[in-house]
Design a protein around this motif. Structure first.
Motif, mmCIF file in Angstrom:
data_model
loop_
_atom_site.group_PDB
_atom_site.id
_atom_site.type_symbol
_atom_site.label_atom_id
_atom_site.label_comp_id
_atom_site.label_asym_id
_atom_site.label_seq_id
_atom_site.Cartn_x
_atom_site.Cartn_y
_atom_site.Cartn_z
ATOM 1 N N THR A 8 0.837 -1.200 0.000
ATOM 2 C CA THR A 8 0.000 0.000 0.000
ATOM 3 C C THR A 8 0.873 1.251 0.000
ATOM 4 O OG1 THR A 8 -1.842 -1.117 1.082
ATOM 5 C CG2 THR A 8 -1.755 1.289 1.294
ATOM 6 N N THR A 11 2.438 1.618 -3.411
ATOM 7 C CA THR A 11 1.426 1.958 -4.416
ATOM 8 C C THR A 11 0.918 3.384 -4.273
ATOM 9 O OG1 THR A 11 0.779 -0.360 -4.612
ATOM 10 C CG2 THR A 11 -0.821 1.268 -5.349
ATOM 11 N N ASP A 12 0.721 3.837 -3.035
ATOM 12 C CA ASP A 12 0.224 5.213 -2.859
ATOM 13 C C ASP A 12 1.366 6.225 -2.716
ATOM 14 O OD1 ASP A 12 1.049 5.213 -0.153
ATOM 15 O OD2 ASP A 12 -0.978 4.930 0.613
#
Length: 142
Positions: A8, A11-12
């Motif tokens: 996460t 990805t962010d």
């Protein structure tokens, strides 16, 4: 950080730049590869690295920024390794089983430095000059 938290954060684009190491690249590749087909894994890894580099203002140089051949070669090696010995439940288990991939120099078994560290190889995939990479996997998912 758990595998889900790591993926996460990558990805962010909230993963701190100092945490974006070679080991983190392998971890991300493993986590992406275990979810999708080979071609989707490569597309996803490419897009995520490019987005992360843009978000963190990573400069483009011959030895920095996005490198197509290095990305494709390592994604292929990670995918093929997990097909051979997996599935592994965690990135840590995968990494422990494949210490050879945890070294940046792993690609020098396939590529001479002169072939790998070129603008051509950075922009587009080039085949290795020392020995072939594993065949692009055809298995759908793990």
């Amino acid at each position: 950080m758990t595998d889900d938290e790591f993926l996460t954060a990558f990805t962010d684009c909230s993963l701190p730049p100092e945490a974006w190491t070679h080991a983190a690249h392998i971890r991300a590749a493993f986590l992406i590869c275990r979810q999708v087909r080979w071609d989707e894994a490569l597309d996803s890894m490419r897009a995520k690295i490019q987005a992360y580099n843009a978000a963190t203002n990573t400069p483009e140089a011959i030895d920095r920024g996005y490198h197509e051949t290095i990305t494709q070669a390592f994604v292929r090696l990670v995918y093929a390794a997990n097909l051979r010995t997996g599935p592994h439940k965690t990135a840590e288990a995968f990494s422990a089983h494949h210490p050879e991939l945890m070294q940046k120099r792993a690609l020098l078994n396939y590529y001479s430095r002169e072939r790998l560290m070129t603008w051509e190889a950075k922009r587009a995939f080039v085949e290795p000059d020392l020995q072939p990479l594993p065949i692009a996997p055809s298995r759908t998912t793990f």
